[in-house]
Design a protein around this motif. Structure first.
Motif, short mmCIF file in Angstrom:
data_model
loop_
_atom_site.label_atom_id
_atom_site.label_comp_id
_atom_site.label_asym_id
_atom_site.label_seq_id
_atom_site.Cartn_x
_atom_site.Cartn_y
_atom_site.Cartn_z
N TRP A 141 0.87 -1.18 0.00
CA TRP A 141 0.00 0.00 0.00
C TRP A 141 0.90 1.22 0.00
O TRP A 141 1.59 1.51 0.97
CB TRP A 141 -0.91 0.01 1.22
N PRO A 142 0.90 2.01 -1.11
CA PRO A 142 1.87 3.11 -1.23
C PRO A 142 1.30 4.45 -0.79
O PRO A 142 0.10 4.68 -0.83
CB PRO A 142 2.13 3.13 -2.74
N PHE A 143 2.18 5.34 -0.40
CA PHE A 143 1.84 6.74 -0.18
C PHE A 143 2.14 7.47 -1.48
O PHE A 143 3.29 7.52 -1.92
CB PHE A 143 2.69 7.30 0.97
N VAL A 144 1.11 8.05 -2.08
CA VAL A 144 1.28 8.74 -3.36
C VAL A 144 0.77 10.16 -3.22
O VAL A 144 -0.34 10.39 -2.73
CB VAL A 144 0.51 8.00 -4.49
N ASN A 145 1.58 11.12 -3.64
CA ASN A 145 1.15 12.53 -3.65
C ASN A 145 1.79 13.22 -4.85
O ASN A 145 3.01 13.29 -4.96
CB ASN A 145 1.56 13.24 -2.36
N MET A 146 0.93 13.71 -5.74
CA MET A 146 1.38 14.34 -6.99
C MET A 146 2.32 13.38 -7.71
O MET A 146 1.95 12.25 -8.01
CB MET A 146 1.98 15.71 -6.72
N ASN A 147 3.57 13.81 -7.99
CA ASN A 147 4.47 12.95 -8.75
C ASN A 147 5.45 12.19 -7.86
O ASN A 147 6.51 11.76 -8.31
CB ASN A 147 5.28 13.79 -9.76
N ARG A 148 5.08 11.99 -6.62
CA ARG A 148 5.99 11.33 -5.68
C ARG A 148 5.34 10.11 -5.03
O ARG A 148 4.11 10.07 -4.85
CB ARG A 148 6.41 12.30 -4.57
N THR A 149 6.18 9.17 -4.67
CA THR A 149 5.75 8.15 -3.72
C THR A 149 6.67 8.26 -2.51
O THR A 149 7.90 8.38 -2.65
CB THR A 149 5.79 6.73 -4.31
N HIS A 150 6.07 8.28 -1.34
CA HIS A 150 6.83 8.40 -0.10
C HIS A 150 6.96 7.01 0.53
O HIS A 150 6.00 6.23 0.52
CB HIS A 150 6.15 9.34 0.88
N VAL A 151 8.11 6.73 1.06
CA VAL A 151 8.37 5.45 1.71
C VAL A 151 8.45 5.72 3.21
O VAL A 151 9.47 6.20 3.72
CB VAL A 151 9.65 4.80 1.17
N VAL A 152 7.34 5.46 3.90
CA VAL A 152 7.20 5.85 5.31
C VAL A 152 6.53 4.72 6.11
O VAL A 152 5.49 4.91 6.72
CB VAL A 152 6.39 7.16 5.43
N PRO A 153 7.14 3.53 6.13
CA PRO A 153 6.55 2.43 6.89
C PRO A 153 6.73 2.66 8.39
O PRO A 153 7.41 3.61 8.80
CB PRO A 153 7.37 1.22 6.42
N PRO A 154 6.11 1.81 9.22
CA PRO A 154 6.33 1.94 10.65
C PRO A 154 7.81 1.94 11.00
O PRO A 154 8.62 1.25 10.37
CB PRO A 154 5.62 0.69 11.22
N CYS A 155 8.17 2.72 12.01
CA CYS A 155 9.58 2.86 12.38
C CYS A 155 10.18 1.58 12.93
O CYS A 155 11.41 1.46 13.00
CB CYS A 155 9.73 3.99 13.40
N ASN A 156 9.34 0.63 13.34
CA ASN A 156 9.84 -0.64 13.86
C ASN A 156 9.64 -1.79 12.88
O ASN A 156 9.67 -2.96 13.26
CB ASN A 156 9.19 -0.97 15.21
N ILE A 157 9.45 -1.49 11.59
CA ILE A 157 9.31 -2.53 10.59
C ILE A 157 10.56 -3.42 10.59
O ILE A 157 11.67 -2.94 10.82
CB ILE A 157 9.09 -1.91 9.19
N SER A 158 10.36 -4.71 10.37
CA SER A 158 11.51 -5.62 10.33
C SER A 158 12.29 -5.43 9.04
O SER A 158 11.76 -4.95 8.02
CB SER A 158 11.04 -7.07 10.43
N GLU A 159 13.54 -5.81 9.06
CA GLU A 159 14.36 -5.72 7.85
C GLU A 159 13.79 -6.59 6.74
O GLU A 159 13.79 -6.20 5.57
CB GLU A 159 15.80 -6.12 8.16
N LEU A 160 13.28 -7.76 7.11
CA LEU A 160 12.69 -8.67 6.12
C LEU A 160 11.49 -8.02 5.44
O LEU A 160 11.37 -8.06 4.20
CB LEU A 160 12.27 -9.99 6.79
N ASP A 161 10.61 -7.41 6.22
CA ASP A 161 9.43 -6.77 5.64
C ASP A 161 9.83 -5.55 4.81
O ASP A 161 9.22 -5.27 3.76
CB ASP A 161 8.45 -6.35 6.74
N ALA A 162 10.82 -4.78 5.29
CA ALA A 162 11.26 -3.61 4.52
C ALA A 162 11.79 -4.04 3.15
O ALA A 162 11.48 -3.40 2.14
CB ALA A 162 12.34 -2.86 5.30
N LYS A 163 12.55 -5.10 3.12
CA LYS A 163 13.09 -5.57 1.84
C LYS A 163 11.98 -6.12 0.94
O LYS A 163 12.04 -5.94 -0.28
CB LYS A 163 14.17 -6.62 2.08
N ALA A 164 10.97 -6.74 1.54
CA ALA A 164 9.83 -7.19 0.75
C ALA A 164 9.10 -6.00 0.14
O ALA A 164 8.66 -6.04 -1.02
CB ALA A 164 8.87 -8.01 1.62
N GLY A 165 8.97 -4.93 0.91
CA GLY A 165 8.34 -3.72 0.39
C GLY A 165 9.14 -3.10 -0.74
O GLY A 165 8.57 -2.64 -1.74
#
Length: 440
Positions: free
Chosen positions: A400-424
């Motif tokens: 589920w992405p954060f989209v605003n105008m011509n940007r996508t922001h990468v702002v997952p939870p601050c405690n996301i696991s490394e495995l989940d971050a890499k999957a994202g």
């Protein structure tokens, strides 16, 4: 449930007949899911507020315990949860920002901060940046720079806008960060001079602008703004509603900029991960003293609500005990930042990668040389088709992405696991193919 939503819920920022809100069945950690079993990795943290993810058991338990003890009480009284939340926040704010005025959210925090500045100085004007978002209440929306202000731009008396630094799309034709800093500060000083320093109560800035594009200011800029404020007796308000409470890998984004302490600092969102609405203003000693014998003419029925404050206490303690701030810093430096830069090398639609901690943006373009945005400023309808295609591709890959105008922001939870971050990041990699299809 969806039928009741469509019949009775009026959604924000939307043309009501043109939306089909996803019916969410549940959420936990960095994920949420719908009633059809589709599971999404949330790279938006809600609206950039679930800094410790969804349903953290310690915060849920704290809310339950507070509800069993005292669900609510008027703000004029001293309560344990309220006092402890204020103490924990004041321990982490920079300098002497030791008094905390609680609100229900970030927009109300901005409303009250600007009111305090005007009353403290006796001056009418507030300067704000064009690339900014400060909330949707009356004063906050008129301080906002982005296009969401336009339909409600009828209360801007006393608001003056200026250009803050942004090297990638520099309004000052700068070639490097040092030039951008110098020219942006000169522009701000010129604006102050032409508006009349004695008429300006405050300058408000997002320490690192959020919705407008996650643009960390160049070295020296915030210190320069602080110096201008000191020289002309102007209150410096830093808006940390989105950037605060670990989002940038520090407790507050201003902690990245040595020697810079605002007079007022607004917060919300991450203070309790949005579990119960809460915001506030951290107030310097000098401004607090203005209201030591003079009543402050402002207040809210639910200021410092016990359930919200109990959630804040639990959230701050969880962040400290579990090293969430340090984790966000490491993930940004070792995983998210390098991963996004690798994507930029493979995808011609990525014009720039910028960010810190768990606060990143990809600037998507049609042409890297000209930097033409993938979609125009404030796009609507067919003009937004390339970004809509990108967002649909991300969701199809479980992101589920954060989209605003011509940007996508990468702002997952601050405690996301490394495995989940890499999957994202892998899902983002696949989705960017849809953006690449529109590169000139």
């Amino acid at each position: 449930m969806s039928a009741a939503d469509r019949a009775h819920v009026f959604h924000s920022w939307s043309a009501q007949d043109l939306i089909t809100p996803l019916a969410v069945a549940g959420a936990e950690g960095s994920y949420f899911w719908d009633y059809e079993g589709n599971r999404y990795l949330d790279f938006t943290s809600g609206l950039v507020y679930t800094n410790i993810g969804y349903q953290h058991p310690k915060v849920v338990a704290a809310i339950q315990e507070q509800a069993a003890t005292m669900t609510t009480f008027a703000p004029a009284f001293a309560l344990e949860a309220r006092s402890e939340a204020a103490r924990l926040i004041a321990e982490r704010t920079p300098g002497d920002l030791d008094k905390i005025f609680f609100t229900n959210g970030g927009a109300e925090a901005v409303e009250n901060a600007t009111r305090m500045a005007r009353l403290h100085t006796g001056r009418p004007k507030v300067l704000s940046a064009y690339r900014s978002y400060h909330g949707a209440t009356a004063a906050a929306i008129n301080l906002t720079g982005d296009p969401r202000r336009w339909p409600s731009d009828n209360g801007s008396a006393g608001v003056v806008r200026f250009w803050a630094p942004f090297l990638y799309r520099s309004p000052f034709h700068s070639e490097n960060e040092a030039q951008e800093c110098e020219r942006a500060l000169q522009h701000l000083e010129d604006t102050i001079a032409f508006e009349g320093p004695a008429t300006i109560a405050a300058i408000i800035l997002e320490t690192i602008p959020g919705t407008a594009g996650i643009m960390p200011p160049p070295p020296g800029y915030l210190a320069g703004v602080r110096e201008l404020c000191d020289r002309y007796g102007i209150v410096l308000v830093l808006d940390e509603v989105m950037a605060g409470f670990g989002r940038t890998g520090k407790w507050f984004a201003v902690d990245h900029y040595e020697g810079v302490v605002p007079d007022l600092l607004t917060f919300a969102k991450g203070v309790n991960s949005g579990y119960v609405p809460l915001g506030g203003v951290a107030i310097s000693g000098a401004i607090a003293e203005t209201f030591a014998k003079r009543p402050y003419p402002g207040g809210l029925t639910y200021s410092g609500h016990p359930l919200a404050c109990a959630a804040a206490v639990a959230t701050i303690n969880v962040m400290a005990d579990e090293g969430v701030v340090e984790h966000a810093a490491r993930m940004g430096e070792d995983v998210i930042g390098p991963g996004l830069r690798e994507l930029a090398e493979r995808h011609p639609s990525v014009g720039e990668v910028r960010g810190v901690g768990m606060f990143w943006a990809l600037e998507l373009v049609r042409d890297r040389e000209t930097r033409e945005p993938l979609v125009p400023y404030n796009p609507a309808g067919e003009a937004n088709a390339p970004m809509a295609a990108f967002a649909a591709a991300a969701k199809a890959h479980g992101l589920w992405p954060f989209v605003n105008m011509n940007r996508t922001h990468v702002v997952p939870p601050c405690n996301i696991s490394e495995l989940d971050a890499k999957a994202g990041l892998a899902a983002l990699d696949a989705a960017l193919d849809a953006a690449d299809a529109h590169v000139a």
